[in-house]
Design an enzyme around this catalytic site. Structure first.
Site, PDB file in Angstrom:
ATOM      1  N   SER A  65       0.835  -1.207   0.000  1.00 40.98           N
ATOM      2  CA  SER A  65       0.000   0.000   0.000  1.00 40.98           C
ATOM      3  C   SER A  65       0.863   1.247   0.000  1.00 40.98           C
ATOM      4  CB  SER A  65      -0.857  -0.006   1.273  1.00 40.98           C
ATOM      5  OG  SER A  65      -1.409   1.270   1.507  1.00 40.98           O
ATOM      6  N   TYR A  94      -1.705  -1.022  11.006  1.00 41.39           N
ATOM      7  CA  TYR A  94      -1.993  -1.562   9.672  1.00 41.39           C
ATOM      8  C   TYR A  94      -0.859  -1.226   8.705  1.00 41.39           C
ATOM      9  CZ  TYR A  94      -3.557  -1.174   4.855  1.00 41.39           C
ATOM     10  OH  TYR A  94      -3.606  -1.229   3.486  1.00 41.39           O
ATOM     11  N   LYS A 145       2.297  -3.583   6.613  1.00 41.27           N
ATOM     12  CA  LYS A 145       2.709  -3.568   5.199  1.00 41.27           C
ATOM     13  C   LYS A 145       4.216  -3.355   5.090  1.00 41.27           C
ATOM     14  CE  LYS A 145      -1.372  -4.243   3.470  1.00 41.27           C
ATOM     15  NZ  LYS A 145      -1.686  -5.587   2.947  1.00 41.27           N
TER      16      LYS A 145
HETATM   17  N1  UFG Z   1     -12.983  11.016   3.069  1.00 37.30           N
HETATM   18  C1  UFG Z   1     -13.996  11.922   3.328  1.00 37.30           C
HETATM   19  N2  UFG Z   1     -15.173  11.430   3.815  1.00 37.30           N
HETATM   20  C2  UFG Z   1     -15.389  10.113   4.051  1.00 37.30           C
HETATM   21  C3  UFG Z   1     -14.341   9.197   3.771  1.00 37.30           C
HETATM   22  C4  UFG Z   1     -13.155   9.697   3.283  1.00 37.30           C
HETATM   23  O1  UFG Z   1     -13.843  13.118   3.128  1.00 37.30           O
HETATM   24  O2  UFG Z   1     -16.470   9.753   4.509  1.00 37.30           O
HETATM   25  C5  UFG Z   1     -11.720  11.523   2.532  1.00 37.30           C
HETATM   26  C6  UFG Z   1     -10.536  11.229   3.430  1.00 37.30           C
HETATM   27  O3  UFG Z   1     -10.377  12.245   4.387  1.00 37.30           O
HETATM   28  C7  UFG Z   1      -9.394  11.185   2.415  1.00 37.30           C
HETATM   29  C8  UFG Z   1     -10.057  10.669   1.127  1.00 37.30           C
HETATM   30  O4  UFG Z   1     -11.457  10.861   1.327  1.00 37.30           O
HETATM   31  O5  UFG Z   1      -8.938  12.463   2.173  1.00 37.30           O
HETATM   32  C9  UFG Z   1      -9.820   9.213   0.867  1.00 37.30           C
HETATM   33  O6  UFG Z   1     -10.135   8.475   2.056  1.00 37.30           O
HETATM   34  P1  UFG Z   1     -10.189   6.884   2.083  1.00 37.30           P
HETATM   35  O7  UFG Z   1     -10.518   6.482   3.478  1.00 37.30           O
HETATM   36  O8  UFG Z   1     -11.040   6.382   0.988  1.00 37.30           O
HETATM   37  O9  UFG Z   1      -8.707   6.488   1.710  1.00 37.30           O
HETATM   38  P2  UFG Z   1      -7.347   6.812   2.456  1.00 37.30           P
HETATM   39  O10 UFG Z   1      -6.480   7.474   1.454  1.00 37.30           O
HETATM   40  O11 UFG Z   1      -7.517   7.485   3.743  1.00 37.30           O
HETATM   41  O12 UFG Z   1      -6.902   5.343   2.832  1.00 37.30           O
HETATM   42  C10 UFG Z   1      -6.386   4.509   1.846  1.00 37.30           C
HETATM   43  C11 UFG Z   1      -6.646   3.053   2.206  1.00 37.30           C
HETATM   44  C12 UFG Z   1      -5.888   2.668   3.425  1.00 37.30           C
HETATM   45  C13 UFG Z   1      -4.456   3.092   3.343  1.00 37.30           C
HETATM   46  C14 UFG Z   1      -4.366   4.556   3.009  1.00 37.30           C
HETATM   47  C15 UFG Z   1      -2.972   5.032   2.821  1.00 37.30           C
HETATM   48  O13 UFG Z   1      -8.006   2.813   2.428  1.00 37.30           O
HETATM   49  O14 UFG Z   1      -5.916   1.277   3.523  1.00 37.30           O
HETATM   50  O15 UFG Z   1      -5.043   4.773   1.786  1.00 37.30           O
HETATM   51  O16 UFG Z   1      -2.391   4.330   1.792  1.00 37.30           O
HETATM   52  F1  UFG Z   1      -3.830   2.913   4.527  1.00 37.30           F
END
Ligand code: UFG
Length: 339
Positions: free
Chosen positions: A127, A154, A158
């Site tokens: 990841s 988590y 990785k």
């Molecule tokens: N977001 C919102 N509202 C929500 C959900 C997410 O605004 O309800 C935003 C988050 O703040 C972030 C973006 O959308 O800015 C993406 O969020 P995600 O949770 O979809 O994805 P992340 O980038 O936070 O997480 C992903 C993977 C994780 C991993 C991470 C870092 O889901 O497993 O990338 O690689 F750890």
């Protein structure tokens, strides 16, 4: 035909890879313990490829049970290791559960592949989280970008898993390994027979968007509009899960062909999109209205993160170029199919 083992075969990415590998002419043996998926996924895969994949219900942390897979299928030449827990917040609350599940399963796989596999080629589901929050001048992220301390257990699983693989490649002459560092996988198969099945309230953005559009959730919270980005919301590299799945086929092919001992690829589009841009693209692609509000920042979020996928483009002969509207439409069709 060459046999490829998929651990976590009924998960979100595993199921899409099962389809692409089969269509590329590989024999798949899938295993999963259904801890975050259901047997119905096997039916979804079957509808797409026209046959049932070979499958065994196995917990990869159970060595004796996992060993039976290799006894039944002595022709396994490569494995793609998806099986892992993946919720960042949960890993902070339950680190032991994450270390045990994510690392025991990998160590078992390495041992079984090197001792019992016809070949020992492992593709590991890594990841972008291994990079932490890169400095502004390190964007886009290359494979050579220095890794930062992980921000969650988590993420640390990785990083440790990649280190375990590197140690083992040095020690076991028949082992080759490739880590694929995913950016943000989204979307569903165009047939809407398989897709993401979040357990409970989704943590990830796109499932939250589609569930809100479907009326299951009242309102999407956009976590922060005061970041140092053009519109203030966080930026990510959203990659279509089908494009991502195709990269796995290329990675397996390359390993089997070239026997490269250790390799790492970033899998992303190379383009960053903000949360607000993604929300607007969803509305444009589907014509469906979406209730959203600006909320406070989510703890632990990195501000911006996108890939330089040049190495994967060049060495795998692959790129992720499905237009974002098409990707979001696939996610919406999948959501609608769950009714
Ligand atoms: N977001 C919102 N509202 C929500 C959900 C997410 O605004 O309800 C935003 C988050 O703040 C972030 C973006 O959308 O800015 C993406 O969020 P995600 O949770 O979809 O994805 P992340 O980038 O936070 O997480 C992903 C993977 C994780 C991993 C991470 C870092 O889901 O497993 O990338 O690689 F750890």
């Amino acid at each position: 035909m060459k046999r490829v083992l998929l651990t976590g075969a009924t998960g979100y990415i595993g199921s899409h890879v099962a389809v692409e590998l089969t269509m590329a002419g590989y024999d798949v043996i899938g295993v999963d313990n259904f801890s975050n998926s259901t047997p119905k996924v096997l039916g979804g895969i079957e509808k797409i490829i026209g046959k049932r994949i070979d499958f065994m219900e196995v917990d990869c942390t159970d060595y004796a049970a996992f060993e039976k897979v290799f006894e039944k299928y002595p022709d396994i030449e490569a494995a793609i290791h998806f099986a892992a827990y993946k919720a960042v917040g949960e890993s902070v609350a339950k680190p032991v559960m994450y270390y045990r599940n994510n690392l025991d399963s990998l160590v078992n796989l390495i041992e079984l592949m090197t001792l019992k596999g016809k070949g020992a080629n492992i593709v590991f589901s890594s990841s972008a989280t291994v990079y932490g929050q890169p400095a502004d001048d390190e964007l886009p992220i290359r494979e050579s970008t220095p890794l930062q301390p992980a921000t969650s257990p988590y993420g640390r699983t990785k990083q440790i898993a990649e280190e375990i693989l590197q140690d083992c490649v040095k020690a076991y002459p028949n082992l080759n390994a490739t880590a694929l560092r995913y950016f943000n996988p989204i979307g569903a198969h165009p047939t809407a027979h398989i897709g993401e099945l979040p357990n409970g309230v989704p943590n990830n953005l796109v499932p939250f968007i589609t569930q809100t559009a479907a009326g299951i959730r009242e309102c999407l919270s956009v976590f922060g509009n005061d970041y140092n980005t053009p519109d203030g919301s966080c930026i990510r590299d959203y990659i279509y899960v089908v494009d991502l799945a195709k990269a796995h086929v290329k990675a397996v092919e390359k390993m089997l062909r070239e026997g490269i001992r250790w390799n790492v690829f970033n899998l992303g589009t190379g383009k960053g999109l903000s949360v607000l841009e993604l929300v607007n693209a969803f509305i444009k692609a589907t014509g469906v209205q979406l209730n959203y509000k600006i909320a406070g920042r989510r703890q632990g979020d990195v501000e911006q993160c996108w890939a330089d996928p040049a190495k994967a483009n060049r060495e795998l002969g692959w790129s992720a170029d499905t237009p974002i509207e098409e990707v979001l439409l696939s996610a919406w069709r999948w959501q609608e199919s769950l009714k």
